[in-house]
Design a protein around this motif. Structure first.
Motif, PDB file in Angstrom:
ATOM      1  N   GLY A 180      -4.107   0.790  -9.756  1.00  0.00           N
ATOM      2  CA  GLY A 180      -4.683   1.617  -8.705  1.00  0.00           C
ATOM      3  C   GLY A 180      -4.949   0.832  -7.432  1.00  0.00           C
ATOM      4  N   TYR A 181      -5.468  -0.400  -7.590  1.00  0.00           N
ATOM      5  CA  TYR A 181      -5.746  -1.232  -6.413  1.00  0.00           C
ATOM      6  C   TYR A 181      -4.459  -1.559  -5.661  1.00  0.00           C
ATOM      7  N   TYR A 182      -3.434  -2.025  -6.384  1.00  0.00           N
ATOM      8  CA  TYR A 182      -2.188  -2.399  -5.716  1.00  0.00           C
ATOM      9  C   TYR A 182      -1.516  -1.190  -5.073  1.00  0.00           C
ATOM     10  N   GLY A 183      -1.616  -0.030  -5.724  1.00  0.00           N
ATOM     11  CA  GLY A 183      -1.059   1.172  -5.123  1.00  0.00           C
ATOM     12  C   GLY A 183      -1.739   1.528  -3.819  1.00  0.00           C
ATOM     13  N   LEU A 184      -3.070   1.456  -3.801  1.00  0.00           N
ATOM     14  CA  LEU A 184      -3.811   1.767  -2.574  1.00  0.00           C
ATOM     15  C   LEU A 184      -3.594   0.691  -1.516  1.00  0.00           C
ATOM     16  N   TYR A 185      -3.461  -0.557  -1.949  1.00  0.00           N
ATOM     17  CA  TYR A 185      -3.203  -1.642  -0.996  1.00  0.00           C
ATOM     18  C   TYR A 185      -1.866  -1.429  -0.296  1.00  0.00           C
ATOM     19  N   VAL A 186      -0.821  -1.103  -1.060  1.00  0.00           N
ATOM     20  CA  VAL A 186       0.498  -0.861  -0.471  1.00  0.00           C
ATOM     21  C   VAL A 186       0.459   0.355   0.447  1.00  0.00           C
ATOM     22  N   LEU A 187      -0.274   1.395   0.035  1.00  0.00           N
ATOM     23  CA  LEU A 187      -0.401   2.589   0.872  1.00  0.00           C
ATOM     24  C   LEU A 187      -1.065   2.254   2.201  1.00  0.00           C
ATOM     25  N   GLY A 188      -2.140   1.468   2.156  1.00  0.00           N
ATOM     26  CA  GLY A 188      -2.825   1.098   3.391  1.00  0.00           C
ATOM     27  C   GLY A 188      -1.953   0.253   4.300  1.00  0.00           C
ATOM     28  N   ILE A 189      -1.235  -0.720   3.730  1.00  0.00           N
ATOM     29  CA  ILE A 189      -0.346  -1.558   4.538  1.00  0.00           C
ATOM     30  C   ILE A 189       0.762  -0.725   5.167  1.00  0.00           C
ATOM     31  N   THR A 190       1.332   0.192   4.401  1.00  0.00           N
ATOM     32  CA  THR A 190       2.428   1.023   4.913  1.00  0.00           C
ATOM     33  C   THR A 190       1.970   1.920   6.054  1.00  0.00           C
ATOM     34  N   THR A 191       0.822   2.576   5.877  1.00  0.00           N
ATOM     35  CA  THR A 191       0.318   3.453   6.938  1.00  0.00           C
ATOM     36  C   THR A 191      -0.073   2.654   8.180  1.00  0.00           C
ATOM     37  N   GLY A 192      -0.587   1.436   7.975  1.00  0.00           N
ATOM     38  CA  GLY A 192      -0.911   0.592   9.131  1.00  0.00           C
ATOM     39  C   GLY A 192       0.323   0.144   9.875  1.00  0.00           C
ATOM     40  N   GLN A 193       1.378  -0.217   9.161  1.00  0.00           N
ATOM     41  CA  GLN A 193       2.619  -0.658   9.794  1.00  0.00           C
ATOM     42  C   GLN A 193       3.299   0.470  10.549  1.00  0.00           C
ATOM     43  N   LYS A 194       3.161   1.694  10.071  1.00  0.00           N
ATOM     44  CA  LYS A 194       3.780   2.835  10.738  1.00  0.00           C
ATOM     45  C   LYS A 194       2.917   3.394  11.865  1.00  0.00           C
ATOM     46  N   GLY A 195       1.732   2.809  12.067  1.00  0.00           N
ATOM     47  CA  GLY A 195       0.872   3.248  13.155  1.00  0.00           C
ATOM     48  C   GLY A 195       0.068   4.500  12.857  1.00  0.00           C
ATOM     49  N   LEU A 196       0.029   4.941  11.590  1.00  0.00           N
ATOM     50  CA  LEU A 196      -0.742   6.132  11.232  1.00  0.00           C
ATOM     51  C   LEU A 196      -2.234   5.857  11.222  1.00  0.00           C
ATOM     52  N   GLU A 204       2.407  -3.377  15.809  1.00  0.00           N
ATOM     53  CA  GLU A 204       1.567  -2.791  14.770  1.00  0.00           C
ATOM     54  C   GLU A 204       1.919  -3.341  13.392  1.00  0.00           C
ATOM     55  N   ARG A 205       3.202  -3.506  13.121  1.00  0.00           N
ATOM     56  CA  ARG A 205       3.616  -4.012  11.812  1.00  0.00           C
ATOM     57  C   ARG A 205       3.120  -5.444  11.591  1.00  0.00           C
ATOM     58  N   LEU A 206       3.244  -6.264  12.623  1.00  0.00           N
ATOM     59  CA  LEU A 206       2.827  -7.653  12.479  1.00  0.00           C
ATOM     60  C   LEU A 206       1.301  -7.785  12.422  1.00  0.00           C
ATOM     61  N   ARG A 207       0.607  -6.979  13.170  1.00  0.00           N
ATOM     62  CA  ARG A 207      -0.859  -7.009  13.114  1.00  0.00           C
ATOM     63  C   ARG A 207      -1.360  -6.573  11.744  1.00  0.00           C
ATOM     64  N   THR A 208      -0.710  -5.572  11.159  1.00  0.00           N
ATOM     65  CA  THR A 208      -1.077  -5.153   9.812  1.00  0.00           C
ATOM     66  C   THR A 208      -0.819  -6.268   8.805  1.00  0.00           C
ATOM     67  N   ALA A 209       0.314  -6.946   8.976  1.00  0.00           N
ATOM     68  CA  ALA A 209       0.622  -8.068   8.081  1.00  0.00           C
ATOM     69  C   ALA A 209      -0.399  -9.193   8.238  1.00  0.00           C
ATOM     70  N   TRP A 210      -0.842  -9.449   9.459  1.00  0.00           N
ATOM     71  CA  TRP A 210      -1.839 -10.496   9.718  1.00  0.00           C
ATOM     72  C   TRP A 210      -3.160 -10.169   9.018  1.00  0.00           C
ATOM     73  N   HIS A 211      -3.625  -8.940   9.182  1.00  0.00           N
ATOM     74  CA  HIS A 211      -4.862  -8.541   8.506  1.00  0.00           C
ATOM     75  C   HIS A 211      -4.657  -8.496   6.996  1.00  0.00           C
ATOM     76  N   GLY A 212      -3.438  -8.137   6.558  1.00  0.00           N
ATOM     77  CA  GLY A 212      -3.160  -8.067   5.132  1.00  0.00           C
ATOM     78  C   GLY A 212      -3.276  -9.417   4.443  1.00  0.00           C
ATOM     79  N   LYS A 213      -2.936 -10.490   5.138  1.00  0.00           N
ATOM     80  CA  LYS A 213      -3.068 -11.828   4.552  1.00  0.00           C
ATOM     81  C   LYS A 213      -4.532 -12.158   4.279  1.00  0.00           C
ATOM     82  N   TRP A 214      -5.409 -11.777   5.197  1.00  0.00           N
ATOM     83  CA  TRP A 214      -6.839 -12.003   4.992  1.00  0.00           C
ATOM     84  C   TRP A 214      -7.375 -11.127   3.861  1.00  0.00           C
ATOM     85  N   SER A 215      -7.031  -9.844   3.890  1.00  0.00           N
ATOM     86  CA  SER A 215      -7.580  -8.927   2.896  1.00  0.00           C
ATOM     87  C   SER A 215      -7.098  -9.265   1.497  1.00  0.00           C
TER      88      SER A 215
END
Length: 385
Positions: A318-334, A272-283
């Motif tokens: 605001g954008y960077y805060g929400l971006y980090v929040l989304g990446i963190t929740t994706g990596q934790k599987g939430l 899950e962490r790596l998949r989130t990182a993969w999508h994060g590079k595109w986004s």
């Protein structure tokens, strides 16, 4: 009245030149601030490690492409807001509107312009910036922190191979050692759990795992037996799991990260962490498009350049805060990895597009105004009644 295509092309070239100049200016200022902050934070560590001026300069030189790729979306937003504000202040925007250039032309032009920048950001970050990040990380680990690869330790390692599901509380892949091992063995025919083995230590080679000080429990009758050693034919190469460590994950280029994800997924590991990182590079690369929409939307609220710049800074945080929040929740599987990685882009783009649609489609504003007038008349009639 519509301007000839030749004049529109000249206008596009003029807008691009002006934007590139402002982006270069903002990029230089942003890079200077980034380097000054990073140097003040790491200078003490460099001096304690005994690094010379040449090594310090090398570290920041190889890290420079990474800095560019990280701050480029924010720089693009600020440069675009500044450009539109200057065009409004110098009356260029009024002259263009009077000459037949509609707001939809600017929307279409900057949309395509941002798409080109997004593709360039993706290629730059995955080729040049990725190499620079790996080299900067190596200098920091090996020359500053003295963390050699042969001392890397992985925590809570899980994988599946054949009839076994294996958990190691601690693993040192380059030293072929594991600690606090639990192995679950399943029956191949019934697929039921048949045996559980726990060991304090283990040694790994190309033939399998040799466990030491083992407790073996049969699930059929719960009989347990203590063994000094026990061999399990596991062929999983633990070096591949080094890619899941947070120190290496961000360094991997997009294509290599995809290969690692497939390899680990087939072995049964949590990716899950790596998949989130993969999508994060595109986004993150296509956040340039989001920033273009935000810049155009912000400039429809106020004509004051300074107010728009302050709002731009707030939007960036605001954008960077929400971006980090989304990446963190994706990596934790939430949340699903793709949802977490694209959360900031989708929400901010939707908000910007809503505003741009409102101001670019005249009948929306007229209808809203008429509706407001009718509501006021109805309220006044009820009050009189």
């Amino acid at each position: 009245m519509r301007l000839p295509e030749l004049r529109l092309s000249a206008l596009g070239a003029y807008v691009v030149r002006q934007n590139l100049f402002l982006m270069a200016t903002c990029l230089g200022a942003g890079t200077f601030i980034y380097l000054l902050t990073d140097l003040s934070d790491r200078l003490e560590h460099f001096l304690d490690a005994g690094l010379g001026v040449r090594q310090i300069l090398t570290y920041f030189a190889v890290k420079m492409p990474l800095i560019f790729s990280q701050i480029l979306p924010a720089v693009f937003l600020l440069a675009l807001v500044l450009q539109i504000g200057l065009m409004v202040r110098s009356r260029e925007m009024i002259a263009l509107r009077a000459g037949g250039v509609s707001i939809t032309w600017f929307l279409r032009f900057f949309f395509i312009y941002a798409l080109v920048w997004s593709a360039g950001q993706l290629v730059f970050s995955q080729f040049i910036a990725s190499y620079g990040e790996q080299e900067a990380s190596r200098i920091w680990r090996e020359e500053v922190r003295k963390r050699q690869l042969d001392k890397r330790v992985l925590k809570n390692l899980w994988f599946r191979e054949g009839p076994y599901i294996v958990h190691a509380g601690e693993a040192q892949p380059t030293q072929s050692r594991v600690n606090d091992v639990t192995v679950y063995e399943f029956d191949r025919e019934t697929n039921r759990l048949s045996r559980i083995m726990t060991a304090k230590k283990g040694l790994v080679d190309e033939h399998g795992w040799g466990l030491l000080d083992v407790w073996e429990i049969e699930t059929a009758d719960f009989a347990s037996v203590k063994l000094l050693t026990h061999f399990i034919p596991l062929r999983q190469d633990m070096r591949g799991f080094l890619a899941t460590d947070s120190g290496d994950k961000a360094d991997l280029p997009l294509w290599r990260l995809g290969q690692i994800i497939e390899e680990l997924r087939e072995s049964g590991s949590n990716v899950e962490r790596l998949r989130t990182a993969w999508h994060g590079k595109w986004s993150y690369a296509f956040s340039m498009l989001t920033m273009a929409l935000l810049a155009l939307a912000l400039c429809t609220f106020f004509e004051n350049l300074y107010v728009n710049l302050v709002l731009s800074l707030l939007v960036i945080f605001g954008y960077y805060g929400l971006y980090v929040l989304g990446i963190t929740t994706g990596q934790k599987g939430l949340v699903p990895p793709i949802f977490g990685a694209w959360l900031a882009n989708v929400l901010f783009s939707a908000a910007a597009l809503s505003r741009l649609t409102w101001v670019s489609v005249p009948w929306l504003g007229i209808r809203a105004h008429r509706l407001g007038v009718r509501l006021q008349l109805l309220l006044s009639r009820e009050e009189r009644g």
